[in-house]
Design a protein around this motif. Sequence first.
Motif, PDB file in Angstrom:
ATOM      1  N   GLN A  57       0.809  -1.225   0.051  1.00 20.83           N
ATOM      2  CA  GLN A  57      -0.181   0.088   0.042  1.00 20.83           C
ATOM      3  C   GLN A  57       0.995   1.286   0.133  1.00 20.83           C
ATOM      4  N   THR A  58       1.656   1.450  -1.033  1.00 17.77           N
ATOM      5  CA  THR A  58       2.864   2.385  -0.982  1.00 17.77           C
ATOM      6  C   THR A  58       2.737   2.973  -2.630  1.00 17.77           C
ATOM      7  N   GLU A  59       3.152   4.436  -2.502  1.00 22.85           N
ATOM      8  CA  GLU A  59       3.702   5.038  -3.662  1.00 22.85           C
ATOM      9  C   GLU A  59       4.973   5.080  -3.569  1.00 22.85           C
ATOM     10  N   ASN A  60       5.786   4.482  -2.816  1.00 25.04           N
ATOM     11  CA  ASN A  60       7.346   4.503  -3.017  1.00 25.04           C
ATOM     12  C   ASN A  60       7.855   4.322  -4.041  1.00 25.04           C
ATOM     13  N   LYS A  61       9.045   4.814  -4.550  1.00 29.57           N
ATOM     14  CA  LYS A  61       9.522   4.367  -5.865  1.00 29.57           C
ATOM     15  C   LYS A  61      10.285   3.055  -5.476  1.00 29.57           C
ATOM     16  N   TRP A  62      10.707   2.519  -4.620  1.00 34.15           N
ATOM     17  CA  TRP A  62      11.427   1.320  -4.565  1.00 34.15           C
ATOM     18  C   TRP A  62      10.546   0.310  -3.409  1.00 34.15           C
ATOM     19  N   ALA A  63      10.235  -0.932  -4.202  1.00 33.35           N
ATOM     20  CA  ALA A  63       9.974  -1.924  -3.305  1.00 33.35           C
ATOM     21  C   ALA A  63      10.400  -3.280  -4.242  1.00 33.35           C
ATOM     22  N   PHE A  64      11.087  -4.041  -3.660  1.00 31.10           N
ATOM     23  CA  PHE A  64      11.768  -5.259  -4.298  1.00 31.10           C
ATOM     24  C   PHE A  64      12.027  -6.214  -2.958  1.00 31.10           C
ATOM     25  N   PRO A  65      12.372  -7.496  -3.449  1.00 24.79           N
ATOM     26  CA  PRO A  65      12.758  -8.517  -2.591  1.00 24.79           C
ATOM     27  C   PRO A  65      14.323  -8.452  -2.387  1.00 24.79           C
ATOM     28  N   VAL A  66      14.667  -8.884  -1.192  1.00 31.20           N
ATOM     29  CA  VAL A  66      16.158  -9.305  -0.949  1.00 31.20           C
ATOM     30  C   VAL A  66      16.202 -10.458  -1.066  1.00 31.20           C
ATOM     31  N   ASP A  67      17.344 -11.252  -1.731  1.00 28.42           N
ATOM     32  CA  ASP A  67      17.322 -12.651  -1.681  1.00 28.42           C
ATOM     33  C   ASP A  67      18.086 -13.173  -0.503  1.00 28.42           C
ATOM     34  N   GLY A  68      17.304 -13.484   0.439  1.00 29.22           N
ATOM     35  CA  GLY A  68      17.667 -14.115   1.662  1.00 29.22           C
ATOM     36  C   GLY A  68      16.277 -14.365   2.612  1.00 29.22           C
ATOM     37  N   THR A  69      16.370 -14.767   3.489  1.00 34.27           N
ATOM     38  CA  THR A  69      15.286 -14.982   4.477  1.00 34.27           C
ATOM     39  C   THR A  69      14.712 -13.580   5.159  1.00 34.27           C
ATOM     40  N   VAL A  77      17.970  -3.457   5.703  1.00 33.58           N
ATOM     41  CA  VAL A  77      17.435  -2.129   6.014  1.00 33.58           C
ATOM     42  C   VAL A  77      18.253  -1.361   6.914  1.00 33.58           C
ATOM     43  N   LEU A  78      18.646  -2.178   8.064  1.00 35.27           N
ATOM     44  CA  LEU A  78      19.275  -1.751   9.337  1.00 35.27           C
ATOM     45  C   LEU A  78      20.702  -1.351   8.915  1.00 35.27           C
ATOM     46  N   CYS A  79      21.225  -2.345   8.274  1.00 32.80           N
ATOM     47  CA  CYS A  79      22.745  -2.148   7.996  1.00 32.80           C
ATOM     48  C   CYS A  79      23.038  -0.816   6.753  1.00 32.80           C
ATOM     49  N   SER A  80      22.024  -0.581   5.941  1.00 35.08           N
ATOM     50  CA  SER A  80      22.184   0.334   4.853  1.00 35.08           C
ATOM     51  C   SER A  80      21.682   1.824   5.698  1.00 35.08           C
ATOM     52  N   VAL A  81      20.974   1.883   6.693  1.00 35.42           N
ATOM     53  CA  VAL A  81      20.729   3.064   7.078  1.00 35.42           C
ATOM     54  C   VAL A  81      21.538   3.518   8.261  1.00 35.42           C
ATOM     55  N   ILE A  82      21.939   2.557   9.188  1.00 38.72           N
ATOM     56  CA  ILE A  82      22.832   2.710  10.423  1.00 38.72           C
ATOM     57  C   ILE A  82      23.835   2.909  10.286  1.00 38.72           C
ATOM     58  N   GLU A  83      24.428   4.043  10.849  1.00 36.74           N
ATOM     59  CA  GLU A  83      26.109   4.225  10.710  1.00 36.74           C
ATOM     60  C   GLU A  83      26.722   4.131  12.080  1.00 36.74           C
ATOM     61  N   PRO A  84      27.585   3.781  12.557  1.00 33.09           N
ATOM     62  CA  PRO A  84      28.519   3.633  13.768  1.00 33.09           C
ATOM     63  C   PRO A  84      28.018   4.377  14.487  1.00 33.09           C
ATOM     64  N   ASN A 242      28.337  -5.777   1.891  1.00 36.69           N
ATOM     65  CA  ASN A 242      28.137  -5.675   0.390  1.00 36.69           C
ATOM     66  C   ASN A 242      26.832  -6.300   0.043  1.00 36.69           C
ATOM     67  N   TYR A 243      26.578  -7.586   0.464  1.00 39.84           N
ATOM     68  CA  TYR A 243      25.382  -8.344   0.002  1.00 39.84           C
ATOM     69  C   TYR A 243      24.054  -7.622   0.229  1.00 39.84           C
ATOM     70  N   LEU A 244      23.991  -6.919   1.403  1.00 40.96           N
ATOM     71  CA  LEU A 244      22.892  -6.410   1.734  1.00 40.96           C
ATOM     72  C   LEU A 244      22.869  -4.817   1.841  1.00 40.96           C
TER      73      LEU A 244
ATOM     74  N   GLN B 240      30.220  -9.170  12.674  1.00 44.69           N
ATOM     75  CA  GLN B 240      29.373  -7.959  12.220  1.00 44.69           C
ATOM     76  C   GLN B 240      27.953  -8.080  11.537  1.00 44.69           C
ATOM     77  N   SER B 241      27.792  -9.124  10.850  1.00 47.20           N
ATOM     78  CA  SER B 241      26.458  -9.560  10.407  1.00 47.20           C
ATOM     79  C   SER B 241      25.784 -10.559  11.082  1.00 47.20           C
ATOM     80  N   ASN B 242      24.419 -10.498  11.361  1.00 51.82           N
ATOM     81  CA  ASN B 242      23.705 -11.409  11.948  1.00 51.82           C
ATOM     82  C   ASN B 242      23.155 -12.663  11.114  1.00 51.82           C
ATOM     83  N   TYR B 243      22.704 -12.159   9.857  1.00 48.46           N
ATOM     84  CA  TYR B 243      22.254 -13.144   8.911  1.00 48.46           C
ATOM     85  C   TYR B 243      23.085 -14.041   8.488  1.00 48.46           C
TER      86      TYR B 243
END
Lengths: 411, 411
Positions: A57-69, A77-84, A242-244, B240-243
């Motif tokens: 239910q979004t108009e976001n530009k981005w919606a896709f699956p990450v290949d993992g559980t 999301v957390l590692c891409s947003v959070i900086e030390p 890198n993967y995430l 550093q990764s949980n997954y």
Amino acid sequence: MGYTDLNAPLRTIMTPGPVEVDPRVLRAMTTPILGQFDPRFLELMNETMDLLKYVFQTENKWAFPVDGTSRAGLEAVLCSVIEPGDKVLIPIFGRFGYLLQEIASRCGAEVCTVEKEWGQIFEPEEVINEIKKVNPKLVVIVHGETSTGRLQPLEEIGRFCRENDVLIAVDAVATLAGVDVRTDEWWLDAVIAGTQKSIGVPSGMAPLTYNDRIEKILLARKKVERGLSGGSSNNSRRIQSNYLDLSQIQDYWGPDHLNHHTEATTMLYGLREGLRIIKEEGLEARLKRHQLHEKALVDGLEAMGVELYGDKAHKMTNVTCIKVPEGIKDEAIRGTLINDFGVEIATTFGPLKGQILRIGSMGYSCRKENILKVLGALEAALIKYGAKVNRGEALQTALRVYENSSEPVLI
Amino acid sequence: MGYTDLNAPLRTIMTPGPVEVDPRVLRAMTTPILGQFDPRFLELMNETMDLLKYVFQTENKWAFPVDGTSRAGLEAVLCSVIEPGDKVLIPIFGRFGYLLQEIASRCGAEVCTVEKEWGQIFEPEEVINEIKKVNPKLVVIVHGETSTGRLQPLEEIGRFCRENDVLIAVDAVATLAGVDVRTDEWWLDAVIAGTQKSIGVPSGMAPLTYNDRIEKILLARKKVERGLSGGSSNNSRRIQSNYLDLSQIQDYWGPDHLNHHTEATTMLYGLREGLRIIKEEGLEARLKRHQLHEKALVDGLEAMGVELYGDKAHKMTNVTCIKVPEGIKDEAIRGTLINDFGVEIATTFGPLKGQILRIGSMGYSCRKENILKVLGALEAALIKYGAKVNRGEALQTALRVYENSSEPVLI
């Protein structure tokens, strides 16, 4: 010495995931492989993105699956947003709140938590007050806490975050497509789901969506790999995985299709088909279906005389927790259900282990025959182990729920 | 507005991955879902581990897939082994060496590299001398560098590492099950593969194996999650990764089956079937099959008058690179192949982009009919764009290779 043909018993899976998969999804997964840059495969990727936006239910530009559980999606999301050193607030009301804490701390966050007794949820003001106190960059919170079966209201918290320039990311792994999840209307910046629960697709992908507030951070942290055309780049704020790394993954899903991983072809076929089924059923009708079957299950359990666990006002539609009757072992009940009836239900984690059993009613598993089967089998198991139950009442009550439904119950 | 039934054109996929999947694998993937702790599912997991040990040629205790594409497996090993500041040596002879550098540096390693001109490999002594100079904790190296089609000899390097207490991890993503990979005999501590190449299973899993030298590091860095039974733990050396934390993933695959992720059920079914096919064919026979079809392809290309790229003595059996004839665009050739013949071959990355084309002959795609089809289609495309070729020679040459084979060529 030999390995036999793959034989798996046919189970009725009434856990909070993984659940049964629509045969149409399994059939779609037999489609022959396409190369990852095959024009037809790129179309299928684009269609999957569109379908995900509908379900989120979004108009976001981005919606896709990450290949993992699912937890790969959470960590992406957390590692891409959070900086030390970033301050992150995590309200915890069950096991999966701890998981968020675990992931965020491994991303180097300064994690602040506020905890609620298991079985409860947070009043929005409680979280809002904590946000005011902590002033975090990011709030991460579970929507449907499957360890306790509770559903956290999010809209007020989301609005407060937006008005106060705090980001909010939501773990909707167990809820999306089975419980209402309104990404935009609830002001959520990132929402992460799983395929193996209410979406009804095998485990192995984590669909997610995020808005431009998140994308702005990704772009600032972007680092291009060496060895690809166009040269490399350095970035001291680089994402630790890198993967995430969502800044790379969005370039792979975007119009340039910059090579990152090799998309999981067959899982994508399955996800697209699962989403197409949701679109055909209609999201609203699907949520109503989950509610109807929940009512049949809950009314049936109560008629049986089984005690429900947790704050009923904030129960997840698609997870129902019951207390294990005094003197009976949870694993004995579970054993009879699976070994004699082929029905799987779940125990739980941590402090509640042994005390409650959890019944899922998610996605394709959320069907009349399954609800009736789990009620009948549970009653037999409880009688077998000496629990006091109102014999024969559960099924009659559930059948009445279906008969009294304003619309015919087809599945 | 509607989304159609999943239609995908049937392609002949002669790229270095993803490649075609044996219909038996796709059929196994339609098996209904089992719960992740269902006794039968745990058996299937154990059988998959055993089959992986056979394919990795190892007596290691641990061999299992990570639920993600190949680079998830690479990152799982690197982030689980590397601690901030660890010295890591990465010999680079193509694009995927850069990827290893990228991942290792994101794990906080002090990365030292030594580079070779693309198209070449390292003489073992060159790497050994570099190890002596750098004295790293870990060497990470690509076995089959698909960007250039070169195969790096590993045994001498592996033995030197073992004798000098240096760890070595190998990216065998493109080689395992198509080219000989001797984990134990070559003294390799960790080996990572992918499903979508010579194993012939869809993309989405990364099988890997590691020995007790690696496990010792994992156990020292282990940190138990809160919210699971048995309490939590802290560890300043935490991964550093949980997954992608192998210390947790091995507990999930081990006898305790400690919850981490929800295993990708359907992908696991596919992987087990793919490995079972390898076991039935026999690893040795499978490697010989790859060699035979390579000979038919290479002899055919040379008879056509096409120039092969790279050091021939160290060519990958399952990847063949050709130079794009002067004045012709690589994408024009690729376009004719895919649009007119339904045959997909690949371009490459970085400095070689536009200069070479890459033909894969991996796993189920490595069949006589496919070799003949790619030779015929390539000849037609080259003639169409004005290249000078010896008309009609390629197929006659390839057919003779098959006719002269000491064993009948069934596939």
